[in-house]
Enzyme design. Structure first.
Site, PDB file in Angstrom:
ATOM      1  N   PHE A 273      40.974  12.288 -57.458  1.00 16.07           N
ATOM      2  CA  PHE A 273      40.276  13.260 -56.633  1.00 16.07           C
ATOM      3  C   PHE A 273      38.748  13.762 -56.737  1.00 16.07           C
ATOM      4  CE2 PHE A 273      43.756  14.000 -53.378  1.00 16.07           C
ATOM      5  CZ  PHE A 273      42.751  13.861 -52.289  1.00 16.07           C
ATOM      6  N   GLY A 500      46.027   6.293 -54.995  1.00 24.76           N
ATOM      7  CA  GLY A 500      47.428   6.808 -54.450  1.00 24.76           C
ATOM      8  C   GLY A 500      47.451   7.379 -53.099  1.00 24.76           C
ATOM      9  N   THR A 501      46.393   7.120 -52.299  1.00 25.08           N
ATOM     10  CA  THR A 501      46.518   7.502 -51.039  1.00 25.08           C
ATOM     11  C   THR A 501      46.996   6.903 -49.893  1.00 25.08           C
ATOM     12  OG1 THR A 501      44.038   6.414 -50.877  1.00 25.08           O
ATOM     13  CG2 THR A 501      44.167   8.903 -51.403  1.00 25.08           C
ATOM     14  N   LYS A 721      39.862  10.317 -38.273  1.00 20.64           N
ATOM     15  CA  LYS A 721      39.161  11.352 -38.930  1.00 20.64           C
ATOM     16  C   LYS A 721      39.178  11.561 -40.433  1.00 20.64           C
ATOM     17  CE  LYS A 721      38.287  14.399 -35.015  1.00 20.64           C
ATOM     18  NZ  LYS A 721      38.476  15.657 -34.597  1.00 20.64           N
ATOM     19  N   GLY A 722      40.742  11.049 -41.034  1.00 17.52           N
ATOM     20  CA  GLY A 722      40.886  11.021 -42.234  1.00 17.52           C
ATOM     21  C   GLY A 722      41.630  12.296 -42.667  1.00 17.52           C
ATOM     22  N   GLU A 725      41.547  15.067 -47.706  1.00 17.82           N
ATOM     23  CA  GLU A 725      41.210  16.321 -48.156  1.00 17.82           C
ATOM     24  C   GLU A 725      41.591  17.680 -47.378  1.00 17.82           C
ATOM     25  OE1 GLU A 725      37.132  15.767 -50.732  1.00 17.82           O
ATOM     26  OE2 GLU A 725      37.617  14.231 -49.371  1.00 17.82           O
TER      27      GLU A 725
HETATM   28 MO1  MOS Z   1      36.499  14.355 -52.024  1.00 18.41          MO
HETATM   29  S1  MOS Z   1      36.661  14.881 -54.192  1.00 18.41           S
HETATM   30  O1  MOS Z   1      34.780  14.341 -51.834  1.00 18.41           O
HETATM   31  O2  MOS Z   1      37.172  12.714 -51.922  1.00 18.41           O
END
Ligand code: MOS
Length: 764
Positions: A273, A500-501, A721-722, A725
């Protein structure tokens, strides 16, 4: 290979221009026919991981390798006057001991990522006797075994002329400068609209308060490691990296060799991360040692070394001013953020760039200050700007709602802004109201009695809290190679990263979807700088960037084979293979320039607030219940609900994991997580994993994730959009707000601890 690829740039740029317009049209038309929340698909690499087949960089143990151990500076500020290695050299198996004299002049300076370079710190490793932070690498021992290298490192005697360091906010000797003065390569303008001071003075209701967030460290399960080997003048680096092209170009620049001679291999990343993207000090010295000794050299950092050799989330302070009318409409927003950084680098997250778009305030005034201390340079960690800045804003919003006598959910809805008052830009989509409504219903928000301290269950004080999450939708350029074979399979090659995403899975899914074949028949290669340069894993960009790039490449193949959408391209292939190499650039960037930068490992981000046409952001609303024990003040979080709208969800299962993981991390951030520092020495005290407190299953009985379908094909062609985070933004504020609701105690300083909730007793 990289050389050849560079030569294709002008062609590729022309191709991009041609296809960009048709991309948007065909993607968008096709996207309309598939569900907004995609199938729940198991991870591409899950079997490899759970069976231990997945080979992480640290698993690489080349034949004939020597082992390196770094010597860490024992003080935070000073100068080495003498380094006595006589005792260390007597350890059997020691091959070479480096100090700043033997390394001097061998490593070329490197600027930090985002300032035209690739590095996590602009300190040149082992370039002189000066010590700028505790744990700085000041020497390196190479030996036949790890144990021998470590033993010898411990026997090196350092004479140091130490100076008293400045460690934290409030300490003497810090230097504070506005970010607008410090920024070297990019101009920074603090957002302002109207006269916020006058609006604040005139408003009938106001909140003015200070907030604080602590230092936090990534502490990934997979330790930081580097293995370097040379062969015929070529360097191969095995290192857990979520930016293989950044590392390749950065180390080449440090060594003064052409990047074509450096390969970086990192197929799996065991947690990061943010901490495994920029080039840290260790890599280049390992590379030099391997060249000197003519054999592979492997170095695995210890847990403690990871705290100072890599990056961390900076400590921050905030002064927030909000004002509103008796109707609950916000009149002004003031936010001054201070971020602690090193003396060498002004690393900043400048979170006001995003918070200014949150609500419909007619006037705003913001400022970011950099505070330089004797610390290692911080870096990006999950939701870098939002975690600290949204915490301050969203707790202030709760305080403002209470002053106005309005329910905090309703207060946010009253102040929703479909067009931002800063630069007067509209959002491509913004589902704040929907997130609040669906989250509130699922959570049972209507059961909340607004009076603090009024809800109780036996010995437990019960509190409900809410806060918003937001995260910019960004994209970076990506090159990709897609190959379709007559045997009915396909291959996707892209130097993107999967920490891991679920990125491998997403690549297989989109290629399968676009080529009309089973995703199981798509082989995906990532995490290797010899592949076409894909995006770094940062800013939650990967799914949006790689899916748009892969979809376009597949669609080009379909056109070449004259296969209609929805039909399998493999039907049109009777023998051999067809291959497409594509350079994709986000539509808002100048394609040729962006791709040239991409081939140099300098990815340009686009999206969020950068779009000239509109703002691209994902949103969420987070609801938590806390229980605070009436006598002991123990704090529990029995349940949490997050409702998120983040455009198209490619994979329901992995997106759910990302959002749930974010919510859980947010609980840790609110209640457990802080890197403690000895202020006299500017040294991290809990630099280990044993004292790294994270919520475990017993701490998180019920986590509910709601994904709201959101059709936004303006954000990008596929409307992605993702979610990497988004989940942990706002969680800490929601918990702080719930703790206030349960107890009547407003805690503005993270993490919230039992002692913050004890009655004020006079200490004797
Ligand atoms: Mo984030 S730590 O800008 O993937």
């Amino acid at each position: 290979m990289a050389q050849d690829e560079r030569k294709t740039e002008p062609d590729a740029a022309a191709r991009i221009r041609e296809t960009q317009a048709s991309l948007a049209r065909s993607r968008s038309a096709q996207a309309a026919s598939v569900p907004l929340i995609g199938p729940s698909t198991a991870r591409y690499e899950s079997r490899e991981k759970v069976t231990g087949q997945a080979r992480y960089a640290g698993d690489v143990g080349p034949v004939g390798a020597a082992y390196a151990y770094a010597i860490s500076a024992p003080v935070a500020r000073g100068r080495i006057t003498r380094m006595d290695v006589s005792d260390a050299q007597r350890v059997p198996g020691v091959l070479r001991i480096y100090d700043h004299q033997s390394m001097k002049g061998r490593v070329k300076p490197l600027a930090i990522l985002g300032e035209g370079g690739y590095a996590a710190t602009s300190l040149t490793p082992m370039s002189g006797p000066d010590i700028a932070h505790d744990g700085q690498i000041v020497g390196l021992v190479v030996a036949e075994s790890y144990e021998a290298a470590r033993e010898a490192a411990n026997r090196v005697k350092l004479d140091i002329q130490a100076t008293k360091p400045s460690a934290c906010f409030g300490d003497p000797g810090l230097r504070t400068r506005p970010l607008s003065e410090v920024r070297k390569t990019k101009m920074w303008k603090d957002p302002k609209v109207g006269n916020a001071d006058a609006a604040f003075s005139a408003a009938p209701l106001k909140v003015e308060a200070e907030y604080a967030t602590p230092t936090q460290h990534h502490n990934p399960i997979e330790l930081y490691s580097t293995t370097c080997m040379w062969s015929d003048g070529r360097l191969t680096i095995h290192e857990p990296s979520a930016g293989v092209n950044i590392l390749k170009h950065g180390v080449a620049e440090q060594l003064g060799i052409v990047p074509e001679l450096v390969d970086v291999i990192s197929p799996f990343v065991g947690g990061m991360f943010g901490s495994k993207v920029a080039v840290t000090s260790r890599t280049v010295v390992i590379a030099l040692a391997a060249r000197d000794l003519g054999r592979p050299v492997k170095c695995v950092s210890t847990r403690e070394q990871g705290f100072t050799n890599a990056t961390h989330r900076a400590e921050t302070r905030h002064k927030v001013k909000l004002s509103c009318g008796t109707d609950g409409r916000l009149a002004s927003y003031g936010h001054e953020g201070s971020e602690l950084t090193s003396r060498t680098d002004a690393y900043t997250v400048n979170g006001t760039q995003n918070t200014v778009h949150m609500y419909a305030w007619p006037a705003l005034d913001t400022k970011v200050l950099m505070v330089e201390a004797d610390r290692n340079t911080p870096g990006f960690m999950r939701s870098p700007p939002e975690v600290p800045y949204m915490f301050a804003l969203e707790v202030a919003m709760d305080e403002m709602a209470e002053k106005a006598g309005i329910d905090p959910v309703k207060f946010r809805q009253i102040n929703d802004a479909q067009t931002s008052t800063y630069e007067n830009k509209r959002f491509t989509s913004r589902s704040v109201i929907q997130c609040l409504n669906q989250g509130a219903t699922a959570f049972g928000w209507s059961r909340r009695n607004p009076r603090p301290g009024s809800m109780r269950d036996g010995d437990w004080l019960v509190g409900y809290g809410v806060a918003m999450a937001s995260y910019p939708t960004v994209h970076v350029p990506a090159a990709v190679r897609v190959r379709v074979l007559a045997d009915g399979t396909a291959a996707v090659q892209i130097a993107a990263h999967d920490p891991g995403t679920g990125a491998y899975t997403m690549a297989a899914m989109i290629a399968g979807q676009e080529l009309g074949i089973d995703p199981q028949k798509v082989r995906v290669e990532m995490g290797d700088s010899r592949l076409p340069p894909g995006p770094l894993a940062g800013g939650s960009n990967t799914t949006a960037s790689i899916c748009n790039a892969i979809a376009q490449a597949c669609s080009n193949i379909r056109v070449r084979l004259n296969v209609a959408p929805g039909q399998a391209v493999t039907m049109a292939l009777t023998s051999g293979a067809v291959e497409e190499y594509l350079d994709w650039a986000p539509p808002g960037l100048e394609a040729a320039k962006a791709m040239t930068a991409n081939y140099k490992g300098q990815p340009e981000f686009w999206g969020g607030a950068a779009g000239a046409d509109a703002l691209r952001f994902a949103f969420g609303a987070e609801f938590v219940e806390v229980r605070v024990h009436a006598r002991t003040r123990e704090i529990r979080v029995p349940r949490i609900t997050g409702a998120f709208a983040a455009g198209r969800i490619m994979n329901k299962r992995t997106a759910h994991s990302q959002l749930m993981g974010g919510l859980i991390w947010g609980i840790g951030s609110a209640l457990h997580e802080a890197t403690e520092i000895d202020r006299r020495a500017s040294k991290y005290v809990n630099d280990n994993i044993a004292e790294y407190l994270i919520p475990v299953n017993a701490d998180i009985p019920a986590v509910e994730v709601i994904m709201i379908p959101e059709d936004d094909r303006e954000a990008n062609a596929l409307g992605i959009k993702g979610v990497g985070e988004l989940g942990n933004v706002g969680t800490a504020a929601a918990i702080a707000n719930a703790v206030y609701h349960a107890t009547g105690k407003r805690v503005r300083d993270l993490p919230i601890r039992i002692e913050n909730l004890l009655p004020d007793v006079k200490r004797v």
